[in-house]
Design an enzyme around this catalytic site. Structure first.
Site, PDB file in Angstrom:
ATOM      1  N   HIS A 265      -6.345  11.120   2.975  1.00 15.33           N
ATOM      2  CA  HIS A 265      -6.675  11.364   4.394  1.00 15.33           C
ATOM      3  C   HIS A 265      -8.198  11.279   4.560  1.00 15.33           C
ATOM      4  O   HIS A 265      -8.782  10.262   4.238  1.00 15.33           O
ATOM      5  CB  HIS A 265      -6.084  12.724   4.790  1.00 15.33           C
ATOM      6  CG  HIS A 265      -6.129  13.062   6.248  1.00 15.33           C
ATOM      7  ND1 HIS A 265      -6.361  12.180   7.244  1.00 15.33           N
ATOM      8  CD2 HIS A 265      -5.960  14.269   6.867  1.00 15.33           C
ATOM      9  CE1 HIS A 265      -6.334  12.790   8.423  1.00 15.33           C
ATOM     10  NE2 HIS A 265      -6.100  14.070   8.230  1.00 15.33           N
ATOM     11  N   HIS A 306      -2.637   2.297   6.291  1.00 19.38           N
ATOM     12  CA  HIS A 306      -2.563   3.402   7.264  1.00 19.38           C
ATOM     13  C   HIS A 306      -1.097   3.638   7.615  1.00 19.38           C
ATOM     14  O   HIS A 306      -0.312   2.700   7.697  1.00 19.38           O
ATOM     15  CB  HIS A 306      -3.340   3.039   8.543  1.00 19.38           C
ATOM     16  CG  HIS A 306      -3.669   4.228   9.371  1.00 19.38           C
ATOM     17  ND1 HIS A 306      -2.777   4.788  10.242  1.00 19.38           N
ATOM     18  CD2 HIS A 306      -4.789   4.988   9.436  1.00 19.38           C
ATOM     19  CE1 HIS A 306      -3.337   5.831  10.821  1.00 19.38           C
ATOM     20  NE2 HIS A 306      -4.553   5.986  10.350  1.00 19.38           N
ATOM     21  N   ASP A 364     -12.018   4.511   7.244  1.00 19.30           N
ATOM     22  CA  ASP A 364     -12.848   4.971   6.113  1.00 19.30           C
ATOM     23  C   ASP A 364     -13.483   3.841   5.330  1.00 19.30           C
ATOM     24  O   ASP A 364     -14.252   4.109   4.406  1.00 19.30           O
ATOM     25  CB  ASP A 364     -11.974   5.809   5.168  1.00 19.30           C
ATOM     26  CG  ASP A 364     -11.525   7.077   5.857  1.00 19.30           C
ATOM     27  OD1 ASP A 364     -10.309   7.316   5.914  1.00 19.30           O
ATOM     28  OD2 ASP A 364     -12.387   7.795   6.390  1.00 19.30           O
TER      29      ASP A 364
HETATM   30  C1  SDX Z   1      -7.103   8.509   7.460  1.00 17.49           C
HETATM   31  O1  SDX Z   1      -2.943   9.455   9.917  1.00 17.49           O
HETATM   32  C2  SDX Z   1      -4.125   9.223  10.397  1.00 17.49           C
HETATM   33  O2  SDX Z   1      -4.303   8.957  11.561  1.00 17.49           O
HETATM   34  C3  SDX Z   1      -5.276   9.393   9.396  1.00 17.49           C
HETATM   35  C4  SDX Z   1      -6.642   8.927   9.878  1.00 17.49           C
HETATM   36  C5  SDX Z   1      -7.183   9.812  10.962  1.00 17.49           C
HETATM   37  O3  SDX Z   1      -8.068   9.352  11.709  1.00 17.49           O
HETATM   38  O4  SDX Z   1      -6.807  11.008  11.004  1.00 17.49           O
HETATM   39  O5  SDX Z   1      -6.585   7.594  10.352  1.00 17.49           O
HETATM   40  C6  SDX Z   1      -7.667   8.995   8.745  1.00 17.49           C
HETATM   41  O6  SDX Z   1      -6.603   9.303   6.714  1.00 17.49           O
HETATM   42  C7  SDX Z   1      -7.116   7.024   7.174  1.00 17.49           C
HETATM   43  C8  SDX Z   1      -6.377   6.664   5.838  1.00 17.49           C
HETATM   44  C9  SDX Z   1      -7.363   6.930   4.714  1.00 17.49           C
HETATM   45  N1  SDX Z   1      -6.703   6.816   3.400  1.00 17.49           N
HETATM   46  C10 SDX Z   1      -6.983   5.790   2.574  1.00 17.49           C
HETATM   47  O7  SDX Z   1      -7.713   4.836   2.854  1.00 17.49           O
HETATM   48  C11 SDX Z   1      -6.338   5.950   1.191  1.00 17.49           C
HETATM   49  C12 SDX Z   1      -5.699   4.630   0.797  1.00 17.49           C
HETATM   50  N2  SDX Z   1      -4.548   4.411   1.671  1.00 17.49           N
HETATM   51  C13 SDX Z   1      -3.242   4.817   1.205  1.00 17.49           C
HETATM   52  O8  SDX Z   1      -3.242   5.951   0.397  1.00 17.49           O
HETATM   53  C14 SDX Z   1      -2.142   4.707   2.254  1.00 17.49           C
HETATM   54  O9  SDX Z   1      -2.303   3.506   2.867  1.00 17.49           O
HETATM   55  C15 SDX Z   1      -2.000   5.792   3.307  1.00 17.49           C
HETATM   56  C16 SDX Z   1      -1.883   7.155   2.705  1.00 17.49           C
HETATM   57  C17 SDX Z   1      -3.163   5.765   4.224  1.00 17.49           C
HETATM   58  C18 SDX Z   1      -0.737   5.478   4.104  1.00 17.49           C
HETATM   59  O10 SDX Z   1       0.321   5.618   3.222  1.00 17.49           O
HETATM   60  P1  SDX Z   1       1.837   5.470   3.735  1.00 17.49           P
HETATM   61  O11 SDX Z   1       1.919   5.205   5.196  1.00 17.49           O
HETATM   62  O12 SDX Z   1       2.620   6.631   3.200  1.00 17.49           O
HETATM   63  O13 SDX Z   1       2.278   4.123   3.104  1.00 17.49           O
HETATM   64  P2  SDX Z   1       2.884   3.994   1.658  1.00 17.49           P
HETATM   65  O14 SDX Z   1       2.131   4.861   0.722  1.00 17.49           O
HETATM   66  O15 SDX Z   1       4.354   4.158   1.758  1.00 17.49           O
HETATM   67  O16 SDX Z   1       2.510   2.467   1.308  1.00 17.49           O
HETATM   68  C19 SDX Z   1       3.373   1.406   1.700  1.00 17.49           C
HETATM   69  C20 SDX Z   1       3.192   0.350   0.624  1.00 17.49           C
HETATM   70  C21 SDX Z   1       3.409   0.886  -0.795  1.00 17.49           C
HETATM   71  O17 SDX Z   1       3.782  -0.219  -1.591  1.00 17.49           O
HETATM   72  P3  SDX Z   1       5.401  -0.442  -1.838  1.00 17.49           P
HETATM   73  O18 SDX Z   1       5.942   0.875  -2.388  1.00 17.49           O
HETATM   74  O19 SDX Z   1       5.964  -0.797  -0.485  1.00 17.49           O
HETATM   75  O20 SDX Z   1       5.461  -1.577  -2.844  1.00 17.49           O
HETATM   76  O21 SDX Z   1       1.815  -0.109   0.652  1.00 17.49           O
HETATM   77  C22 SDX Z   1       1.189   0.214  -0.583  1.00 17.49           C
HETATM   78  C23 SDX Z   1       2.030   1.299  -1.235  1.00 17.49           C
HETATM   79  O22 SDX Z   1       1.886   1.248  -2.656  1.00 17.49           O
HETATM   80  N3  SDX Z   1      -0.148   0.722  -0.235  1.00 17.49           N
HETATM   81  C24 SDX Z   1      -1.267   0.401  -0.890  1.00 17.49           C
HETATM   82  C25 SDX Z   1      -2.296   1.045  -0.191  1.00 17.49           C
HETATM   83  N4  SDX Z   1      -1.782   1.732   0.833  1.00 17.49           N
HETATM   84  C26 SDX Z   1      -0.449   1.533   0.796  1.00 17.49           C
HETATM   85  N5  SDX Z   1      -1.484  -0.364  -1.986  1.00 17.49           N
HETATM   86  C27 SDX Z   1      -2.782  -0.480  -2.385  1.00 17.49           C
HETATM   87  N6  SDX Z   1      -3.828   0.100  -1.764  1.00 17.49           N
HETATM   88  C28 SDX Z   1      -3.621   0.877  -0.676  1.00 17.49           C
HETATM   89  N7  SDX Z   1      -4.644   1.452  -0.068  1.00 17.49           N
END
Ligand code: SDX
Length: 429
Positions: A265, A306, A364
């Site tokens: 997050h 996201h 971010d």
């Molecule tokens: C913020 O919610 C909000 O509004 C938050 C925010 C706000 O203003 O409050 O926008 C702020 O928190 C932005 C997000 C910051 N986090 C990151 O940048 C961390 C990296 N991102 C991930 O951890 C992830 O994308 C999340 C946590 C942000 C979202 O995760 P989800 O929606 O639970 O998606 P998921 O984990 O189910 O991923 C779906 C697929 C998976 O692959 P498969 O299982 O389908 O094969 O996408 C892949 C994940 O492995 N994936 C990534 C990835 N993010 C998702 N693979 C590599 N790198 C990534 N960053």
């Protein structure tokens, strides 16, 4: 409010009618509150398909990459407005006119200082404590000092706590940094703008009267605007849940800060810049892209992906432009980290793994580059996020608390543990 009905035939054959609400914008909403009476729960870990509340503050269209604060596009506000107007808008629903804006600023300025005794709290922390640990502690401790703004049922108490939180978080955030550096605390200067005052409290030194660079002040203000609110994200949901128990506003905001800290997050900006530095050179990008795709490797591209945006995060676009402007203005447009970020974004956006999963840069991804250029140390990035998001948390908390018949948030579960069994004495185990 129900506009239509949905029919649900349960596994038991029972037919149920559920109200369907058609909101002003976004998905239609199926009201499942009556389901428990039919002996079933919905199951939605991570709340992927759950609207936890009704709100009028922020709207996100993840597919189109749209973010509206009270109906105004984030791109318009970031370029044409400023954080104080945005704070007023999120709290009150309308942009202020000149008089309203000045009144708002004047009242905030009454609350920028901390009770002097609170400065002693910092001494209880190690100098190398993570500033987010200090933020959680000191913001929560505000409830020990401001007893005339704890009664959540008193609208005047609520208003006063809102002003105190928004006015004091920059002071506390700057104090976290100063304490970690062993520098003396700098008192707020109320003739300065919100962002200027914050940067002055961060970087002013007794030996000079130097004021913060206006380019950096503008960039800081824009970063605050871009982080101000974001619908029912993890930390905002935490604040709402804490608030639903009747906890005091300072405790609720402290719970939001704690929740924002996680690297999935708000902690992603700090993790993203660390990742860009670890990559270090565009030649190493393929190695990291490979790791991000490897299911056996917990590494993810920080700043990418996201839960809601399955298109560009509109904040990332504004942030990217701002990064170029700031680095250009500082004569650092050839910053190697910016080059790595730009190349990483380009490669990832062309890679099928990221394209198929609709993983785009989020808020971010570029913010760390700007914060670094402003001189903010990496471990303060999430503190900046918390500082700005306090406005959104307070607005969302206020909206929830002022709703009539507010219920405590109390989700259920799908239990797959042991069925009832008899106790066995120690000597028989
Ligand atoms: C913020 O919610 C909000 O509004 C938050 C925010 C706000 O203003 O409050 O926008 C702020 O928190 C932005 C997000 C910051 N986090 C990151 O940048 C961390 C990296 N991102 C991930 O951890 C992830 O994308 C999340 C946590 C942000 C979202 O995760 P989800 O929606 O639970 O998606 P998921 O984990 O189910 O991923 C779906 C697929 C998976 O692959 P498969 O299982 O389908 O094969 O996408 C892949 C994940 O492995 N994936 C990534 C990835 N993010 C998702 N693979 C590599 N790198 C990534 N960053």
């Amino acid at each position: 409010m129900a506009n239509e009905k949905a029919k649900l035939t349960l596994h038991t054959g029972e037919e149920i009618e559920l109200p369907v609400y058609k909101p002003a914008l976004g998905n239609d909403v199926l009201d499942v509150t009556s389901l428990v009476k039919h002996g079933v729960f919905t199951y939605d870990p991570g709340f992927m398909s759950t609207a936890s509340c009704e709100s009028k503050i922020t709207f996100i269209d993840g597919d189109k990459g749209v973010l509206l604060y009270r109906g105004y596009a984030i791109e318009d506000l970031a370029v044409n407005s400023d954080f104080m107007e945005v704070a007023y808008l999120l709290l009150n629903g309308e942009l202020p006119n000149k008089e309203e804006k000045q009144e708002f600023l004047d009242e905030l300025n009454n609350h920028t200082m901390l009770h002097e005794q609170l400065t002693h709290f910092f001494n209880g922390f190690r100098r190398d404590a993570h500033p987010m640990a200090v933020m959680v502690g000191v913001v929560g401790a505000l409830s020990a000092f401001y007893h005339d703004s704890l009664d959540i049922n008193d609208p005047e108490h609520r208003r006063r706590s809102a002003f105190r939180l928004i006015a004091k978080v920059p002071t506390i955030a700057a104090m976290c940094y100063r304490y970690s550096m062993g520098f003396p605390f700098v008192y707020p200067r109320n003739e300065m703008s919100y962002a200027e005052n914050f940067l002055n409290q961060m970087f002013s030194m007794p030996s000079t009267d130097e004021k913060p660079d206006p380019v950096l002040v503008r960039a800081m203000d824009r970063i605050f605007t871009l982080h101000a609110d974001h619908e029912q994200n993890c930390s905002t949901s935490t604040v709402r849940l804490a608030g639903s128990s009747g906890a005091n506003p300072f405790a609720c905001i402290a719970s939001g800060i704690a929740s924002l800290w996680g690297p999935a997050h708000g902690g992603a900006n700090e993790a993203c810049l660390k990742m860009l530095h670890e990559i270090g050179d565009v030649k190493r990008i393929p190695e990291f892209i490979k790791r991000a795709k490897d299911k056996d490797d917990p590494f993810r591209l920080m700043g990418f992906g996201h839960r809601v945006y399955k298109n560009f995060d509109p904040r990332a676009k504004v942030m990217r432009e701002s990064a170029h402007e700031v680095l250009e203005a500082l004569g650092a447009k050839d910053d190697p980290i910016l080059k790595v970020a730009m190349e990483l974004e380009k490669i990832a956006l062309e890679d099928p793994y990221f394209v198929e999963r609709k993983l785009y840069p989020n808020v971010d991804f570029y913010s760390g580059i700007i914060l670094s250029a402003i001189g903010i140390p990496t471990n303060m990035f999430t503190v900046i996020f918390a500082l700005a998001r306090t406005v959104g948390w307070v607005a969302q908390w206020s909206e929830m608390i002022s709703e009539p018949n507010q219920k405590i948030g109390r989700p259920r579960q799908m239990y797959n543990g042991e069925k009832k069994r008899d106790f066995v004495d120690l000597d028989k185990r």
